[in-house]
Design a protein around this motif. Structure first.
Motif, PDB file in Angstrom:
ATOM      1  N   SER A   1       0.821  -1.217   0.000  1.00 33.78           N
ATOM      2  CA  SER A   1       0.000   0.000   0.000  1.00 33.78           C
ATOM      3  C   SER A   1       0.851   1.262   0.000  1.00 33.78           C
ATOM      4  O   SER A   1       0.533   2.224  -0.708  1.00 33.78           O
ATOM      5  CB  SER A   1      -0.942  -0.005   1.214  1.00 33.78           C
ATOM      6  OG  SER A   1      -0.195  -0.066   2.426  1.00 33.78           O
TER       7      SER A   1
ATOM      8  N   LEU B   1       2.365   1.754  -3.448  1.00 31.72           N
ATOM      9  CA  LEU B   1       1.364   2.211  -4.410  1.00 31.72           C
ATOM     10  C   LEU B   1       0.998   3.668  -4.167  1.00 31.72           C
ATOM     11  O   LEU B   1       0.865   4.451  -5.124  1.00 31.72           O
ATOM     12  CB  LEU B   1       0.115   1.325  -4.310  1.00 31.72           C
ATOM     13  CG  LEU B   1      -1.024   1.641  -5.282  1.00 31.72           C
ATOM     14  CD1 LEU B   1      -0.550   1.524  -6.731  1.00 31.72           C
ATOM     15  CD2 LEU B   1      -2.219   0.720  -5.034  1.00 31.72           C
ATOM     16  N   ALA B   2       0.854   4.051  -2.899  1.00 25.74           N
ATOM     17  CA  ALA B   2       0.541   5.451  -2.593  1.00 25.74           C
ATOM     18  C   ALA B   2       1.658   6.377  -3.046  1.00 25.74           C
ATOM     19  O   ALA B   2       1.397   7.503  -3.499  1.00 25.74           O
ATOM     20  CB  ALA B   2       0.285   5.610  -1.093  1.00 25.74           C
ATOM     21  N   GLU B   3       2.902   5.907  -2.945  1.00 22.64           N
ATOM     22  CA  GLU B   3       4.032   6.704  -3.431  1.00 22.64           C
ATOM     23  C   GLU B   3       3.960   6.878  -4.951  1.00 22.64           C
ATOM     24  O   GLU B   3       4.323   7.926  -5.491  1.00 22.64           O
ATOM     25  CB  GLU B   3       5.358   6.028  -3.062  1.00 22.64           C
ATOM     26  CG  GLU B   3       5.632   5.950  -1.567  1.00 22.64           C
ATOM     27  CD  GLU B   3       6.223   7.231  -1.016  1.00 22.64           C
ATOM     28  OE1 GLU B   3       6.305   8.218  -1.774  1.00 22.64           O
ATOM     29  OE2 GLU B   3       6.593   7.243   0.174  1.00 22.64           O
ATOM     30  N   GLN B   4       3.501   5.849  -5.662  1.00 19.22           N
ATOM     31  CA  GLN B   4       3.493   5.874  -7.121  1.00 19.22           C
ATOM     32  C   GLN B   4       2.353   6.701  -7.697  1.00 19.22           C
ATOM     33  O   GLN B   4       2.548   7.452  -8.657  1.00 19.22           O
ATOM     34  CB  GLN B   4       3.408   4.433  -7.670  1.00 19.22           C
ATOM     35  CG  GLN B   4       4.527   3.509  -7.222  1.00 19.22           C
ATOM     36  CD  GLN B   4       5.890   4.041  -7.618  1.00 19.22           C
ATOM     37  OE1 GLN B   4       6.119   4.406  -8.767  1.00 19.22           O
ATOM     38  NE2 GLN B   4       6.806   4.085  -6.656  1.00 19.22           N
ATOM     39  N   VAL B   5       1.141   6.555  -7.129  1.00 21.85           N
ATOM     40  CA  VAL B   5      -0.034   7.168  -7.751  1.00 21.85           C
ATOM     41  C   VAL B   5      -0.639   8.294  -6.917  1.00 21.85           C
ATOM     42  O   VAL B   5      -1.551   8.995  -7.385  1.00 21.85           O
ATOM     43  CB  VAL B   5      -1.124   6.101  -8.036  1.00 21.85           C
ATOM     44  CG1 VAL B   5      -0.573   5.012  -8.939  1.00 21.85           C
ATOM     45  CG2 VAL B   5      -1.672   5.506  -6.742  1.00 21.85           C
ATOM     46  N   GLY B   6      -0.186   8.472  -5.695  1.00 25.08           N
ATOM     47  CA  GLY B   6      -0.765   9.488  -4.827  1.00 25.08           C
ATOM     48  C   GLY B   6      -1.911   8.926  -4.008  1.00 25.08           C
ATOM     49  O   GLY B   6      -2.481   7.868  -4.324  1.00 25.08           O
ATOM     50  N   TYR B   7      -2.256   9.643  -2.943  1.00 24.27           N
ATOM     51  CA  TYR B   7      -3.292   9.146  -2.041  1.00 24.27           C
ATOM     52  C   TYR B   7      -4.653   8.981  -2.728  1.00 24.27           C
ATOM     53  O   TYR B   7      -5.364   7.996  -2.506  1.00 24.27           O
ATOM     54  CB  TYR B   7      -3.450  10.104  -0.859  1.00 24.27           C
ATOM     55  CG  TYR B   7      -2.402   9.955   0.218  1.00 24.27           C
ATOM     56  CD1 TYR B   7      -2.236   8.751   0.904  1.00 24.27           C
ATOM     57  CD2 TYR B   7      -1.594  11.039   0.583  1.00 24.27           C
ATOM     58  CE1 TYR B   7      -1.289   8.627   1.914  1.00 24.27           C
ATOM     59  CE2 TYR B   7      -0.647  10.921   1.602  1.00 24.27           C
ATOM     60  CZ  TYR B   7      -0.499   9.711   2.260  1.00 24.27           C
ATOM     61  OH  TYR B   7       0.443   9.585   3.258  1.00 24.27           O
TER      62      TYR B   7
ATOM     63  N   GLN C   1      -5.676   8.384  -5.929  1.00 22.56           N
ATOM     64  CA  GLN C   1      -5.802   7.197  -6.774  1.00 22.56           C
ATOM     65  C   GLN C   1      -5.660   5.921  -5.961  1.00 22.56           C
ATOM     66  O   GLN C   1      -6.302   4.910  -6.244  1.00 22.56           O
ATOM     67  CB  GLN C   1      -4.739   7.237  -7.878  1.00 22.56           C
ATOM     68  CG  GLN C   1      -4.973   8.320  -8.915  1.00 22.56           C
ATOM     69  CD  GLN C   1      -6.278   8.102  -9.666  1.00 22.56           C
ATOM     70  OE1 GLN C   1      -6.591   7.007 -10.116  1.00 22.56           O
ATOM     71  NE2 GLN C   1      -7.058   9.180  -9.784  1.00 22.56           N
ATOM     72  N   PHE C   2      -4.828   5.964  -4.931  1.00 20.24           N
ATOM     73  CA  PHE C   2      -4.660   4.780  -4.079  1.00 20.24           C
ATOM     74  C   PHE C   2      -5.980   4.385  -3.431  1.00 20.24           C
ATOM     75  O   PHE C   2      -6.368   3.206  -3.444  1.00 20.24           O
ATOM     76  CB  PHE C   2      -3.605   5.047  -2.998  1.00 20.24           C
ATOM     77  CG  PHE C   2      -3.635   4.045  -1.879  1.00 20.24           C
ATOM     78  CD1 PHE C   2      -3.099   2.780  -2.051  1.00 20.24           C
ATOM     79  CD2 PHE C   2      -4.228   4.369  -0.655  1.00 20.24           C
ATOM     80  CE1 PHE C   2      -3.149   1.849  -1.025  1.00 20.24           C
ATOM     81  CE2 PHE C   2      -4.270   3.443   0.371  1.00 20.24           C
ATOM     82  CZ  PHE C   2      -3.728   2.176   0.184  1.00 20.24           C
TER      83      PHE C   2
ATOM     84  N   ILE D   1      -8.427   2.900  -6.006  1.00 20.97           N
ATOM     85  CA  ILE D   1      -8.056   1.510  -6.349  1.00 20.97           C
ATOM     86  C   ILE D   1      -8.470   0.565  -5.231  1.00 20.97           C
ATOM     87  O   ILE D   1      -9.023  -0.515  -5.470  1.00 20.97           O
ATOM     88  CB  ILE D   1      -6.552   1.422  -6.631  1.00 20.97           C
ATOM     89  CG1 ILE D   1      -6.207   2.179  -7.918  1.00 20.97           C
ATOM     90  CG2 ILE D   1      -6.104  -0.039  -6.752  1.00 20.97           C
ATOM     91  CD1 ILE D   1      -4.717   2.348  -8.146  1.00 20.97           C
TER      92      ILE D   1
END
Length: 420
Positions: free
Chosen positions: A377, A380-386, A388-389, A392
């Motif tokens: 998690s 993923l939050a680092e990649q897409v931001g809070y 979008q996380f 998802i």
């Protein structure tokens, strides 16, 4: 402990990816079925003769948790905070680890693992105790009271108390206070009645004992259901809380990154949130008694997914107390209601001859997929931001919704223990 731990780590400057990876300690809850047969069958030296099978395991687990919390306090690194970081936040970079004061992180993580193991073991024993001490007609009420006690501990003690003490003193001091809270719980266990024993193993020899303790609980469940029905039930259990568990490790980091203080987090998410959770659990207890847990599975899944969307909205705005309160309202009411429904549903599936093992199977399946995915998690939050996380994570509820629909409208229920 999990919520306060993620806040402690984020406040200390640990990046979201590492916080997500540390959340994998929750995998103990996903694999506790592996040692649940021991809790069903094995006696605790000295304690079982004095307290009985269920209470002796609960007491042993609590002593394990206490020792682990004390070890966490003793081995806690000195986090300098996010402003002190002068290296890229790469969890695999040993220079980074030294610079944020994680030289003693190994002891700290071992202590977290120890606490997680004994917490999962305590869950096994308490779930068995709860199911065995009351009849099937009271399982909805028992589930509601169980969630109430869990929320009091999680919201008021670990939540409000820990966040307030962390703000006034320090996180290690807060964890010492949490450790002291186990003393009244130990007294309650000593004064509580022991439920009647539903299973006395007469197996002789190692192979026979393994068959009795490990294989029979699983065989009994599959013999009671058709194969298709059993697989759909287990599939639903495995997926029902994925969306909720996956988002869990990133909730407190979101609060900290939006600028909320520990006192604000405690007041809104714990004090106010506690009241909303109790309301949800109370309503669920009434609904389960009126309609049965199976007929409420669909709304339970919906109520677990909606909060993710609320957190997505919260993440897209600067610090806003009203938005935080709205997100907490959706999250805590949904969790309070859904948790009671799911606990009652799983309790009804367990045969009291194999309570600890069968219920551990259900609760392990409920936790394992979400815990595995939840470890990613932070990444993923680092990649897409809070934002979008959380979107998802909400979508992860769709498979469980589909299986709940099948269970409710196609199969018309399941065969419960002792019923045809």
């Amino acid at each position: 402990m999990h919520g306060s731990l993620t806040a402690w780590l984020r406040e200390g400057g640990v990046d979201r990816a590492m916080i997500g990876y540390i959340s994998w300690v929750g995998i103990f809850y996903g694999v506790k079925v592996l040692w649940a047969p021991l809790v069903d069958q094995m006696q605790v030296p000295f304690l079982t003769r004095w307290l009985g099978k269920r209470r002796s395991w609960i007491l042993l687990s609590q002593m394990g948790i206490i020792s682990g919390l004390l070890l966490m306090v003793w081995g806690a690194p000195v986090f300098p905070g996010p402003m002190a970081l002068d290296q890229p936040q790469d969890p695999g970079n040993l220079t980074y680890i030294r610079n944020i004061g994680l030289g003693n992180m190994g002891v700290f993580i071992l202590a977290i693992l120890w606490v997680a193991f004994w917490s999962a073991t305590q869950d096994i024993a308490i779930d068995a105790y709860r199911i065995e001490v009351a009849g099937e007609e009271f399982q909805g009420v028992m589930a509601s009271n169980y969630i109430l006690g869990y929320r009091i501990a999680g919201s008021l003690v670990v939540g409000v108390g820990a966040f307030y003490l962390a703000d006034l003193l320090s996180w290690p001091d807060a964890y010492l206070a949490m450790t002291a809270c186990f003393l009244p719980a130990i007294l309650v266990i000593l004064l509580s009645p022991e439920p009647r024993a539903y299973l006395t193993s007469s197996a002789r020899g190692f192979v026979a004992h393994i068959q009795q303790a490990v294989l029979k609980p699983f065989i009994e469940f599959f013999q009671r259901q058709s194969l298709v029905n059993a697989l759909v039930i287990l599939g639903f259990i495995a997926l029902c809380k994925v969306s909720d568990i996956v988002m869990g490790p990133m909730v407190n980091p979101l609060y900290k990154d939006l600028g909320f203080t520990n006192i604000e987090i405690a007041n809104i998410t714990k004090v106010y949130g506690f009241a909303i959770t109790i309301l949800g659990g109370f309503i669920a207890g009434i609904l389960v008694a009126r309609y049965s847990a199976r007929r409420l599975l669909l709304p339970a899944i919906i109520l677990l997914a909606v909060p993710n969307l609320m957190f997505m909205v919260l993440a897209g705005h600067p610090k806003d107390i009203l938005l935080l309160a709205a997100a907490i309202s959706a999250d805590n009411f949904g969790n309070g209601l859904a948790a009671t429904i799911l606990v009652a549903y799983f309790s009804g599936l367990a045969n009291k001859a194999y309570t600890a093992t069968q219920y551990a199977l259900f609760s392990s399946l409920m936790n394992l997929p979400g815990t595995i995915l939840g470890g990613f998690s932070g990444w993923l939050a680092e990649q897409v931001g809070y934002g979008q996380f959380f979107l998802i994570s909400a979508c992860l509820a769709l498979p469980a919704f589909f299986l709940a629909f099948i269970l409710q409208w196609r199969f018309g229920g399941v065969k419960l223990p002792g019923k045809t």
